[in-house]
Motif scaffolding. Structure first.
Motif, PDB file in Angstrom:
ATOM      1  N   THR A  72     -13.250   0.083  12.915  1.00  0.00           N
ATOM      2  CA  THR A  72     -13.086  -1.033  11.974  1.00  0.00           C
ATOM      3  C   THR A  72     -11.665  -1.585  12.034  1.00  0.00           C
ATOM      4  OG1 THR A  72     -14.746  -0.083  10.486  1.00  0.00           O
ATOM      5  CG2 THR A  72     -13.241  -1.725   9.554  1.00  0.00           C
ATOM      6  N   VAL A  73     -10.692  -0.694  12.058  1.00  0.00           N
ATOM      7  CA  VAL A  73      -9.287  -1.112  12.133  1.00  0.00           C
ATOM      8  C   VAL A  73      -9.034  -1.872  13.439  1.00  0.00           C
ATOM      9  CG1 VAL A  73      -6.887  -0.325  12.202  1.00  0.00           C
ATOM     10  CG2 VAL A  73      -8.516   0.787  10.662  1.00  0.00           C
ATOM     11  N   LEU A  77      -5.567 -12.021   7.675  1.00  0.00           N
ATOM     12  CA  LEU A  77      -6.021 -10.998   8.611  1.00  0.00           C
ATOM     13  C   LEU A  77      -5.112  -9.769   8.585  1.00  0.00           C
ATOM     14  CD1 LEU A  77      -6.996 -13.243  11.658  1.00  0.00           C
ATOM     15  CD2 LEU A  77      -8.549 -12.082  10.077  1.00  0.00           C
ATOM     16  N   LEU A  78      -3.813  -9.992   8.457  1.00  0.00           N
ATOM     17  CA  LEU A  78      -2.872  -8.875   8.359  1.00  0.00           C
ATOM     18  C   LEU A  78      -3.135  -8.051   7.098  1.00  0.00           C
ATOM     19  CD1 LEU A  78       0.378 -10.763   9.426  1.00  0.00           C
ATOM     20  CD2 LEU A  78      -0.757  -8.964  10.742  1.00  0.00           C
ATOM     21  N   PHE A  79      -3.391  -8.749   6.003  1.00  0.00           N
ATOM     22  CA  PHE A  79      -3.695  -8.045   4.749  1.00  0.00           C
ATOM     23  C   PHE A  79      -4.976  -7.236   4.888  1.00  0.00           C
ATOM     24  CE2 PHE A  79      -5.860  -7.772   0.650  1.00  0.00           C
ATOM     25  CZ  PHE A  79      -4.873  -7.156  -0.118  1.00  0.00           C
ATOM     26  N   ARG A  80      -6.001  -7.842   5.483  1.00  0.00           N
ATOM     27  CA  ARG A  80      -7.274  -7.136   5.664  1.00  0.00           C
ATOM     28  C   ARG A  80      -7.111  -5.895   6.543  1.00  0.00           C
ATOM     29  NH1 ARG A  80     -12.169  -9.265   4.370  1.00  0.00           N
ATOM     30  NH2 ARG A  80     -12.331 -11.411   3.605  1.00  0.00           N
ATOM     31  N   ARG A  81      -6.289  -5.987   7.587  1.00  0.00           N
ATOM     32  CA  ARG A  81      -6.038  -4.843   8.461  1.00  0.00           C
ATOM     33  C   ARG A  81      -5.364  -3.709   7.687  1.00  0.00           C
ATOM     34  NH1 ARG A  81      -1.809  -5.080  12.209  1.00  0.00           N
ATOM     35  NH2 ARG A  81      -0.535  -5.401  10.346  1.00  0.00           N
ATOM     36  N   ASP A  82      -4.318  -4.045   6.943  1.00  0.00           N
ATOM     37  CA  ASP A  82      -3.607  -3.020   6.179  1.00  0.00           C
ATOM     38  C   ASP A  82      -4.482  -2.447   5.066  1.00  0.00           C
ATOM     39  OD1 ASP A  82      -1.462  -3.449   7.825  1.00  0.00           O
ATOM     40  OD2 ASP A  82      -0.337  -4.672   6.411  1.00  0.00           O
ATOM     41  N   LEU A  83      -5.337  -3.284   4.494  1.00  0.00           N
ATOM     42  CA  LEU A  83      -6.280  -2.819   3.477  1.00  0.00           C
ATOM     43  C   LEU A  83      -7.270  -1.830   4.082  1.00  0.00           C
ATOM     44  CD1 LEU A  83      -7.685  -2.963   0.701  1.00  0.00           C
ATOM     45  CD2 LEU A  83      -8.889  -5.006   1.521  1.00  0.00           C
ATOM     46  N   PHE A  87       0.809  -1.209   0.000  1.00  0.00           N
ATOM     47  CA  PHE A  87       0.000   0.000   0.000  1.00  0.00           C
ATOM     48  C   PHE A  87       0.852   1.273   0.000  1.00  0.00           C
ATOM     49  CE2 PHE A  87      -2.414  -3.435   2.003  1.00  0.00           C
ATOM     50  CZ  PHE A  87      -3.520  -3.469   1.166  1.00  0.00           C
ATOM     51  N   THR A  88       2.085   1.170   0.487  1.00  0.00           N
ATOM     52  CA  THR A  88       3.029   2.302   0.448  1.00  0.00           C
ATOM     53  C   THR A  88       4.358   1.787  -0.097  1.00  0.00           C
ATOM     54  OG1 THR A  88       3.598   1.864   2.766  1.00  0.00           O
ATOM     55  CG2 THR A  88       1.946   3.575   2.339  1.00  0.00           C
ATOM     56  N   PRO A  89       4.440   1.574  -1.410  1.00  0.00           N
ATOM     57  CA  PRO A  89       5.621   0.952  -2.024  1.00  0.00           C
ATOM     58  C   PRO A  89       6.897   1.763  -1.808  1.00  0.00           C
ATOM     59  CG  PRO A  89       3.773   1.017  -3.562  1.00  0.00           C
ATOM     60  CD  PRO A  89       3.397   1.878  -2.402  1.00  0.00           C
TER      61      PRO A  89
END
Length: 210
Positions: A154-155, A138-144, A33-35
């Motif tokens: 939500t976070v 779950l980690l991906f969903r959190r960062d998304l 998300f922040t390359p």
């Protein structure tokens, strides 16, 4: 590039008989998300993975590589596409196109989780791999959620699920250690993960704006 429709079709007609054991590695999805890599590097990676998918699709259909290996490559390709797309928009919330790509990544996670659950049921992979892959999702969903500008509540809910899954991972490994199936060193990674995510939950609850 291979069409996702054809991936879904191939998925429907696949047996599980010749799968091999796979080891899941914990991932950090923040760079998606922040390359931090250059657009040239990201583009090159995306192209390499696209070519790899085309090669692996034939190998998978012929039974030379596992279903899990193939869909892991597809997932890496989807993530490479998201990372490349975010290169110029990292300071903005996700576009609709990026959200659709993220949804495809989640679908890919679920396909791989389903594969590992079937393998674990057949005694062909460790249950720990299923736990870790679910934690990665779950980690991906959190960062998304963060990149999508979701509200603090939500976070926090995403973070609580991560803590719960980290606890489940540690409990699984602790039981294996108690039963002398694993050594004490196996506890280090899940313990560190749980401590890290508990601290992050506390930090999110106290510092993240609503």
């Amino acid at each position: 590039m291979i069409a996702l429709a054809s991936l879904s079709l191939a998925f429907q007609h696949t047996a599980y008989s010749n799968e091999i054991d796979e080891t899941v590695i914990m991932e950090d999805y923040t760079p998606l998300f922040t390359p931090s890599r250059t657009a040239q590097e990201l583009s090159a990676r995306e192209q390499v993975l696209a070519r790899q998918i085309n090669r692996q699709e034939r190998l998978w259909q012929q039974g030379y590589i596992s279903r899990y290996e193939y869909f892991t490559t597809v997932g890496n390709w989807l993530m490479a596409r998201l990372e490349l797309s975010r290169h110029k928009t990292a300071q903005q919330t996700l576009s609709e196109e990026q959200k659709e790509l993220a949804a495809e990544i989640i679908d890919n996670f679920n396909t791989r989780i389903d594969t590992l659950e079937r393998l674990a049921s057949a005694g062909q992979t460790e249950e720990e791999n299923v736990i870790k892959l679910k934690l990665n999702l779950l980690l991906f969903r959190r960062d998304l959620a963060i990149a999508s500008g979701e509200p603090k509540e939500t976070v926090i809910q995403h973070q609580k699920r991560i803590v719960e899954q980290s606890s489940a991972w540690l409990a699984f490994v602790q039981k294996a250690v108690d039963n002398h199936v694993m050594g004490l060193a196996a506890l280090q990674e899940p313990q560190a993960m749980l401590e890290k995510e508990q601290k992050r939950l506390h930090s999110t609850e106290n510092t993240m704006p609503h």
